[in-house]
Design an enzyme around this catalytic site. Structure first.
Site, short mmCIF file in Angstrom:
data_model
loop_
_atom_site.label_atom_id
_atom_site.label_comp_id
_atom_site.label_asym_id
_atom_site.label_seq_id
_atom_site.Cartn_x
_atom_site.Cartn_y
_atom_site.Cartn_z
CG PHE A 126 -81.25 -65.35 -49.36
CD1 PHE A 126 -81.85 -65.52 -48.13
CD2 PHE A 126 -82.04 -64.94 -50.43
CE1 PHE A 126 -83.19 -65.27 -47.95
CE2 PHE A 126 -83.40 -64.68 -50.26
CZ PHE A 126 -83.97 -64.86 -49.02
CE LYS A 223 -83.81 -59.04 -46.30
NZ LYS A 223 -82.95 -59.95 -47.06
C1 LIG Z 1 -83.50 -60.75 -48.11
C2 LIG Z 1 -82.45 -61.21 -49.06
C3 LIG Z 1 -82.62 -61.10 -50.43
C4 LIG Z 1 -83.96 -60.65 -50.96
O1 LIG Z 1 -84.01 -60.49 -52.32
P1 LIG Z 1 -85.33 -59.85 -52.96
O2 LIG Z 1 -85.06 -59.84 -54.39
O3 LIG Z 1 -85.50 -58.50 -52.34
O4 LIG Z 1 -86.49 -60.70 -52.58
C5 LIG Z 1 -81.57 -61.41 -51.26
N1 LIG Z 1 -80.40 -61.87 -50.76
C6 LIG Z 1 -80.21 -62.02 -49.43
C7 LIG Z 1 -78.90 -62.51 -48.91
C8 LIG Z 1 -81.24 -61.72 -48.54
O5 LIG Z 1 -81.07 -61.88 -47.24
#
Ligand SMILES: *Cc1c(COP(=O)(O)O)cnc(C)c1O
Length: 412
Positions: A126, A223
């Site tokens: 991500f 989530k």
């Molecule tokens: C949704 C997601 C995030 C989100 O990070 P935030 O700091 O809450 O915006 C981080 N890593 C992964 C793998 C995700 O899917």
């Protein structure tokens, strides 16, 4: 064998998790397949927040930090999340966002391996996971390096320079599931530390952080844990590292004695030192409602249903949407699949907008992926059948081919 709607209804009748759906406030006319991006609203959340606001904040004011245990919430909810991810009590805290927690743990990991200078991750990770690592490398004066490899090509990257391997267990695009036990073992054999991002794992499939001897982990509250938009995230540090672990953000609530108001920083014992500032009590209380619901369900049952939902989705698409331009982008082997199904389509963005206009809410991930999150606590088998029928109609009639479905919104 032909799948029919009656088959889906029969699966719903036999579903031991079916009653959980009624715990969530889901609008009529919507098939919600995006709980991997923003979990649904538990019905109990509004009442809990209203009570907290009126009685605790409004009535007891600052006394609530002690009287209502506000100050303990980050660790209390952390201990509850620990039970969902195979961690021990005292190994998980709720704080900040996943991105900030990644920073804290990556920096702490590098300090535990001062002779090594490489962070390994995979190119499909991500973006925030990669961006935070890049920012840390910059902050540390470019003496470190972020080494990116193909997701199934980790072995070649593990040399004596590697301090930390940072991976997301379930790929946000394809839903591919990494083998946590095997990878963690190999990373440790190379003398490095392992950090897992559980954003698409926690609340969706069983994890055994302790059993896999994972060093560090982070994950999202909004989530599969249904904590609400922007819910605080969690972080895990294995107990065996608590003595030497030094987070880089040394705020007063990570101090050994915050209310002594000392001039010098002394880290709190255990996971508490990973807390930085004042916890967001309203958000934490909402998250606790979602986590409590997940704790009522059996995680093995959640995994069984998740796989049954994705199996039905894939079978229905194969039967109903053949020749309509969809290519399965998720692993066909169930052992390698998280709790979502993704398809590529050259007009993926417009197709998803057309689906959303019809009440089938999934999401789009660049460059061409339709992503459908399967949340076993509130998605029914009949929803899968109905969603695929609408998907077929949208594709077969080219309903997506309208200007209003091609305008990109800021959030996809
Ligand atoms: C949704 C997601 C995030 C989100 O990070 P935030 O700091 O809450 O915006 C981080 N890593 C992964 C793998 C995700 O899917």
């Amino acid at each position: 064998m032909t799948v029919m709607r009656a088959d889906a209804l029969a699966l719903d009748r036999a579903d031991p998790l079916a009653a959980f759906r009624d715990r969530f406030a889901l609008p009529d006319g919507v098939i919600y397949l995006d709980g991997n991006s923003l979990g649904a609203l538990p019905k109990a959340t509004a009442g809990r927040l209203a009570g907290l606001v009126a009685t605790e904040w409004g009535g007891d004011l600052i006394r609530s930090w002690t009287k209502h245990g506000w100050i303990d919430l980050p660790l209390r909810v952390g201990d509850k999340i620990a039970r969902l991810i195979g961690a021990r009590p005292g190994e998980v805290a709720v704080a900040d966002s996943t991105s900030v927690n990644l920073f804290k743990l990556m920096a702490a990991a590098l300090r535990l391996r001062p002779d090594r200078r490489v962070i390994v991750s995979d190119v499909g990770n991500f973006p925030t996971d990669l961006y935070v690592a890049q920012g840390l490398v910059e902050l540390l004066g470019f003496r470190h390096e972020l080494r990116l490899v193909a997701p199934n090509d980790l072995a070649g990257a593990l040399d004596r320079d590697v301090a930390l391997v940072s991976l997301t267990e379930v790929d946000y695009r394809s839903g591919r599931l990494h083998d946590m036990a095997d990878i963690t073992r190999r990373v440790h054999a190379a003398g490095a530390l392992m950090l897992w991002d559980l954003a698409h794992t926690a609340g969706a499939l069983p994890v055994d952080l302790a059993g896999c001897e994972v060093d560090f982990a982070v994950g999202c509250g909004y989530k599969y844990l249904n904590g609400g938009p922007g819910a605080p995230a969690f972080l895990y540090v294995a107990e065996r590292l608590h003595g030497e672990f030094r987070p880089p953000l040394t705020g007063w609530l990570g101090h050994a004695s915050p209310f002594a108001f000392e001039t010098g920083y002394r880290p709190a014992g255990g996971i508490a030192r990973a807390i930085v500032g004042t916890p967001p009590i309203l958000s934490l209380a909402a998250l606790e409602v979602g986590v409590d619901i997940a704790l009522e369900a059996d995680m093995a049952e959640i995994r069984r249903k998740s796989l049954a939902l994705s199996r039905l989705f894939i079978d229905c698409v194969a039967q109903e949407c053949a020749g309509l331009g969809l290519t399965l982008a998720s692993p066909s082997r169930e052992a390698e699949r998280g709790s979502q199904v993704s398809y590529s389509h050259p007009e993926g963005y417009a197709v998803m907008q057309a689906l959303i206009a019809r009440g089938v809410i999934g999401d789009f991930r660049a460059p061409d992926l339709l992503r459908f999150g399967l949340t076993p606590l509130y998605v029914r088998f009949a929803d899968i059948w109905d969603a695929v029928v609408i998907l077929r109609e949208v594709l077969a009639t080219r309903e997506w081919d309208r200007p209003e479905f091609k305008k990109r919104a800021a959030v996809t």
